[in-house]
Design a protein around this motif. Structure first.
Motif, mmCIF file in Angstrom:
data_model
loop_
_atom_site.group_PDB
_atom_site.id
_atom_site.type_symbol
_atom_site.label_atom_id
_atom_site.label_comp_id
_atom_site.label_asym_id
_atom_site.label_seq_id
_atom_site.Cartn_x
_atom_site.Cartn_y
_atom_site.Cartn_z
ATOM 1 N N HIS A 1 -5.629 -15.810 -8.888
ATOM 2 C CA HIS A 1 -4.720 -15.082 -7.992
ATOM 3 C C HIS A 1 -5.465 -14.608 -6.745
ATOM 4 C CE1 HIS A 1 -1.054 -15.112 -10.277
ATOM 5 N NE2 HIS A 1 -1.646 -14.630 -11.366
ATOM 6 N N ILE A 2 -6.691 -14.187 -6.904
ATOM 7 C CA ILE A 2 -7.490 -13.766 -5.746
ATOM 8 C C ILE A 2 -7.728 -14.947 -4.817
ATOM 9 C CG2 ILE A 2 -9.791 -12.977 -5.052
ATOM 10 C CD1 ILE A 2 -9.810 -11.185 -7.517
ATOM 11 N N LYS A 3 -7.960 -16.126 -5.379
ATOM 12 C CA LYS A 3 -8.168 -17.323 -4.565
ATOM 13 C C LYS A 3 -6.937 -17.610 -3.707
ATOM 14 C CE LYS A 3 -8.296 -21.476 -6.434
ATOM 15 N NZ LYS A 3 -8.749 -22.639 -7.228
ATOM 16 N N VAL B 1 3.582 -0.189 -12.602
ATOM 17 C CA VAL B 1 3.847 0.122 -11.190
ATOM 18 C C VAL B 1 3.889 -1.128 -10.312
ATOM 19 C CG1 VAL B 1 2.913 1.298 -9.148
ATOM 20 C CG2 VAL B 1 2.913 2.447 -11.375
ATOM 21 N N ILE B 2 2.983 -2.086 -10.531
ATOM 22 C CA ILE B 2 2.870 -3.240 -9.623
ATOM 23 C C ILE B 2 4.167 -4.039 -9.522
ATOM 24 C CG2 ILE B 2 1.727 -5.479 -9.334
ATOM 25 C CD1 ILE B 2 -0.873 -4.121 -10.181
ATOM 26 N N PRO B 3 4.891 -4.334 -10.638
ATOM 27 C CA PRO B 3 6.176 -5.033 -10.473
ATOM 28 C C PRO B 3 7.172 -4.256 -9.612
ATOM 29 C CG PRO B 3 5.457 -5.161 -12.740
ATOM 30 C CD PRO B 3 4.539 -4.200 -12.060
ATOM 31 N N VAL B 4 7.118 -2.903 -9.652
ATOM 32 C CA VAL B 4 8.004 -2.091 -8.808
ATOM 33 C C VAL B 4 7.668 -2.315 -7.339
ATOM 34 C CG1 VAL B 4 8.742 0.257 -8.245
ATOM 35 C CG2 VAL B 4 8.267 -0.368 -10.621
ATOM 36 N N ILE B 5 6.372 -2.426 -7.032
ATOM 37 C CA ILE B 5 5.939 -2.658 -5.654
ATOM 38 C C ILE B 5 6.327 -4.062 -5.192
ATOM 39 C CG2 ILE B 5 3.916 -2.813 -4.145
ATOM 40 C CD1 ILE B 5 2.534 -0.793 -5.990
ATOM 41 N N GLN B 6 6.195 -5.046 -6.096
ATOM 42 C CA GLN B 6 6.442 -6.440 -5.720
ATOM 43 C C GLN B 6 7.920 -6.788 -5.633
ATOM 44 O OE1 GLN B 6 4.126 -8.300 -8.891
ATOM 45 N NE2 GLN B 6 2.595 -8.997 -7.393
ATOM 46 N N SER B 7 8.755 -6.110 -6.409
ATOM 47 C CA SER B 7 10.168 -6.482 -6.493
ATOM 48 C C SER B 7 11.006 -5.785 -5.423
ATOM 49 C CB SER B 7 10.702 -6.128 -7.885
ATOM 50 O OG SER B 7 12.069 -6.425 -7.980
ATOM 51 N N TYR C 1 -3.409 -10.432 -4.481
ATOM 52 C CA TYR C 1 -4.270 -9.438 -5.125
ATOM 53 C C TYR C 1 -3.514 -8.590 -6.149
ATOM 54 C CZ TYR C 1 -7.167 -10.865 -1.213
ATOM 55 O OH TYR C 1 -7.877 -11.614 -0.320
ATOM 56 N N LEU C 2 -2.261 -8.268 -5.869
ATOM 57 C CA LEU C 2 -1.492 -7.458 -6.821
ATOM 58 C C LEU C 2 -1.270 -8.220 -8.133
ATOM 59 C CD1 LEU C 2 1.185 -5.748 -4.525
ATOM 60 C CD2 LEU C 2 -0.792 -4.690 -5.641
ATOM 61 N N SER C 3 -0.960 -9.520 -8.018
ATOM 62 C CA SER C 3 -0.781 -10.328 -9.237
ATOM 63 C C SER C 3 -2.093 -10.475 -9.990
ATOM 64 C CB SER C 3 -0.232 -11.710 -8.879
ATOM 65 O OG SER C 3 1.077 -11.613 -8.365
ATOM 66 N N ALA C 4 -3.219 -10.494 -9.257
ATOM 67 C CA ALA C 4 -4.524 -10.573 -9.913
ATOM 68 C C ALA C 4 -4.746 -9.367 -10.806
ATOM 69 C CB ALA C 4 -5.632 -10.683 -8.871
ATOM 70 N N VAL C 5 -4.353 -8.198 -10.303
ATOM 71 C CA VAL C 5 -4.492 -6.976 -11.107
ATOM 72 C C VAL C 5 -3.471 -6.963 -12.234
ATOM 73 C CG1 VAL C 5 -4.331 -4.456 -11.065
ATOM 74 C CG2 VAL C 5 -5.417 -5.673 -9.167
ATOM 75 N N ASN C 6 -2.224 -7.328 -11.916
ATOM 76 C CA ASN C 6 -1.137 -7.223 -12.884
ATOM 77 C C ASN C 6 -1.264 -8.231 -14.024
ATOM 78 O OD1 ASN C 6 1.511 -6.033 -13.611
ATOM 79 N ND2 ASN C 6 2.276 -8.092 -13.199
ATOM 80 N N ASP C 7 -1.639 -9.476 -13.708
ATOM 81 C CA ASP C 7 -1.678 -10.537 -14.726
ATOM 82 C C ASP C 7 -3.046 -10.719 -15.370
ATOM 83 O OD1 ASP C 7 0.952 -11.008 -14.120
ATOM 84 O OD2 ASP C 7 0.536 -12.662 -12.744
ATOM 85 N N GLY C 8 -4.084 -10.168 -14.754
ATOM 86 C CA GLY C 8 -5.421 -10.387 -15.288
ATOM 87 C C GLY C 8 -6.195 -9.131 -15.583
ATOM 88 N N PHE C 9 -6.616 -8.430 -14.528
ATOM 89 C CA PHE C 9 -7.563 -7.327 -14.703
ATOM 90 C C PHE C 9 -6.967 -6.132 -15.448
ATOM 91 C CE2 PHE C 9 -9.103 -9.302 -10.570
ATOM 92 C CZ PHE C 9 -9.980 -10.146 -11.226
#
Length: 665
Positions: free
Chosen positions: A483-485, A538-544, A489-497
């Motif tokens: 996701h970072i590549k 929180v991240i899905p709220v920011i993305q949606s 960045y938000l998906s990188a945190v949400n789906d991985g880290f």
């Protein structure tokens, strides 16, 4: 160690050099030829400048070669089925050869004469077999009338008539009795089978209606005798004809045996014509103008130098013009194939990735991230020094003594590599064909077993789960990295880290509570897990665009934590298969050990060999399947989707030989 970078290569050449260029490309086996007849955005120039190129289909020799291949197969099967037993294995032994050498060593005109002669021999053989079958059927039929000493076709009488036929055994006596009661017929039994009897009837012509009535009532089957002589004479003639036929068959069989050595030439020719057939199929995908031909295809960047050198070496500098260009965004999304590029030790594991799904061109290759884990897991599930040595010895001998087909060679190499962890884990579990290693050698204490499959089961269980925990963390890391590549960045945190944080936090809480009794460690772990869980909410709220839908999605994502528990439990199969295989091997040894000494050292040796062979097969199969299952379900699901199209280069069938652009010494 990734997906190979692909470029589009365009080759322009004089039409007269087409066959030579295609042979060079086919021998190189590095270019996937594009079909320029297909209309798409990247081929706009074809319609603009070469619109007439595909108006009429180019004439090729595809049908002629296909017909010739069918004749070669026909002749090969004939020799294999009818040649001498000791010559049935006289075909080609697989070898490595260049395509140029393969075709240069093939004499087309001489082969054509030999092929026609073999097909003529086959025609003679089939005709002979047909005649023999006809005579044998005639002999079998005549045997039913062998005791009839007159020729029914020459039986002429003014007042009587002869009828031949057979009747079922159950109706025979009633039929004869009825005829005797109602007629003056003479009945003679000519031959008797277990279920039916062959009879001859001679009766007055005026009794014909009664005979016909009884024949129909008792289902007597009439037979016509159409031969010019009596059955006995006809039988003698058939035997003489068969004797002559058998001698002819013997002579023809000797002739066929003399030609059995030509099986090698047939297979060589088949390899040549299969290669030519592939080239003919490709020709309708090219632009063939009046004087020029354009070939376009996909080529891995690392093969560019090899292509230019090979073309220059074989064709010279002035024969072809080549240009290379980057694929367009549209081509990357819809057309470009995937070719994997990995270290030789990792390359055999690509078969596992291919079984699941190849990565898309712009996606990560999971093979190098999966290979170390599969390496460890496989060894842990088989875990026997003896079994590992059998694998290692068998695979080394297979590669040294024979030239294997490419797919088989990769499979053998795969198990050769996996023999190493099998041996290492065999030392850890102290297992050699199910027997424990000694604790001392010459008075020197040995550290075996490092882990006992009977006393340390809990430790092995925890180790299995720990391996799974590490693999899942790696999968989540790769997901975040990808996701970072893409700068997401938000998906990188949400789906991985974030998921890494939850798992690590829970692990720290468990260690602090159960192992070291550390309150600070528990607090740190709970904090990491809590912050990570909050990020997932929180991240899905920011993305949606819809905050309510985003909150619902975040809550649903967080609920998936229960799936990670199931994933970790799934890794306990590492312990289960390793212990079960060793226990079965020990049970087999115990079974033979309880046999009496005489039986133990006679049939017991064979029995232990068969039983361990069975256990090796089941252990390898179980480790292969369950190891792949852990990668596909528990691991790939964290970061990998696949869906790439395989790279299909212009190559030969390699039915009997491995084609190399440069022969290995």
């Amino acid at each position: 160690m990734a997906v190979s970078k692909i470029e589009k290569v365009s080759i322009i050449l004089e039409k007269k050099h087409l066959e030579d260029v295609l042979q060079v490309l086919q021998g190189l086996q590095a270019i996937e030829v594009r079909d320029l007849s297909e209309k798409n955005a990247s081929n706009f120039w074809v319609e603009e400048y070469f619109s007439e190129a595909f108006e009429t289909k180019q004439k090729t020799n595809e049908e002629e070669i296909t017909l010739l291949l069918s004749k070669i197969n026909e002749a090969s099967l004939f020799l294999q089925r009818n040649g001498a037993i000791n010559q049935k294995n006289s075909g080609l032994h697989r070898q490595e050869i260049s395509l140029q050498e393969l075709e240069e060593q093939f004499a087309s005109e001489q082969f054509s004469n030999k092929l026609n002669h073999l097909l003529h021999l086959k025609k003679e053989w089939l005709s002979l077999q047909e005649k023999k079958e006809t005579l044998l059927e005639k002999e079998s039929w005549l045997s039913n009338w062998q005791y009839l000493d007159v020729n029914p076709s020459e039986f002429h009488s003014a007042g009587t008539q002869m009828t031949l036929g057979f009747i079922r055994e159950t109706s025979q006596l009633d039929f004869i009795e009825a005829i005797k009661q109602r007629t003056t017929t003479y009945i003679e039994e000519l031959f008797h089978h277990p279920n039916e009897t062959y009879l001859g009837l001679i009766y007055l012509k005026e009794e014909t209606p009664v005979i016909e009535e009884l024949v129909s009532a008792f289902h007597f089957t009439k037979m016509d005798y159409s031969y010019p002589h009596s059955p006995k004479v006809e039988q003698e003639q058939v035997k003489e004809a068969l004797a002559t036929l058998y001698q002819t068959e013997k002579d023809l069989s000797s002739t066929i045996t003399e030609h059995a050595s030509q099986l090698r030439e047939l297979q060589w020719a088949e390899e040549v014509f299969l290669a030519q057939l592939e080239r003919e199929k490709i020709k309708n995908q090219l632009i063939q103008a009046k004087h020029l031909t354009i070939i376009q295809g996909w080529l891995a960047v690392e093969d560019k130098k090899k292509l230019t050198e090979f073309c220059t070496q074989r064709l010279g500098n002035q024969t072809v013009y080549m240009s290379f260009e980057e694929p367009t965004t549209e081509e990357i999304g819809t057309e470009i194939p995937t070719k994997l590029k990995n270290h030789p030790l990792v390359r055999p594991f690509e078969m596992l990735t291919e079984m699941y799904s190849l990565p898309k061109y712009d996606e990560i290759d999971p093979t190098p991230w999966m290979a170390p884990f599969y390496f460890v897991f496989f060894g842990m599930m088989v875990a026997d020094i003896g079994y590992g040595l059998v694998m290692l010895l068998g695979t080394v001998l297979a590669q040294k003594l024979t030239v294997l087909p490419r797919g088989t060679a990769r499979f053998v190499k795969f198990f050769q590599i996996l023999a190493i962890p099998t041996i290492l884990w065999g030392f850890i579990y102290s297992s050699f064909f199910g027997m424990s290693l000694p604790n001392k050698v010459l008075g020197i204490p040995l550290p075996f077993p490092i882990l006992s499959t009977t006393d340390d089961m809990q430790t092995i269980l925890l180790l299995s789960v720990l391996f799974g925990f590490i693999q899942i963390l790696v999968g989540l890391f790769v997901a975040g990295k990808e996701h970072i590549k893409r700068k997401d960045y938000l998906s990188a945190v949400n789906d991985g880290f974030s998921w890494q944080g939850i798992l690590i936090g829970i692990a720290l809480v468990a260690v602090g509570a159960l192992l070291v009794d550390s309150q600070p460690l528990m607090i740190i772990g709970a904090s990491i897990a809590g912050i990570s869980a909050l990020a997932i909410l929180v991240i899905p709220v920011i993305q949606s665009p819809s905050k309510l839908k985003g909150a619902a999605k975040g809550a649903y994502n967080l609920y998936n934590v229960t799936g990670y528990i199931g994933d970790l439990v799934s890794y306990t199969r590492l312990m289960a298969l390793g212990i079960s295989g060793g226990s079965i091997a020990s049970a087999f040894n115990l079974l033979v050990a309880f046999m009496p000494p005489i039986a133990r050292f006679t049939i017991g040796i064979l029995l232990i060999f068969v039983l361990h062979a069975l256990n090796i097969f089941l252990s390898l199969l179980g480790a292969y399947v369950h190891g792949a299952r852990l990668q596909y379900v528990e691991y790939f699901g964290k970061f990998y989707s696949g869906g790439g199209r395989p790279f299909y280069p212009l190559k030969t069938a390699e039915k009997y030989m491995n084609i190399e652009h440069k022969k290995k010494n």
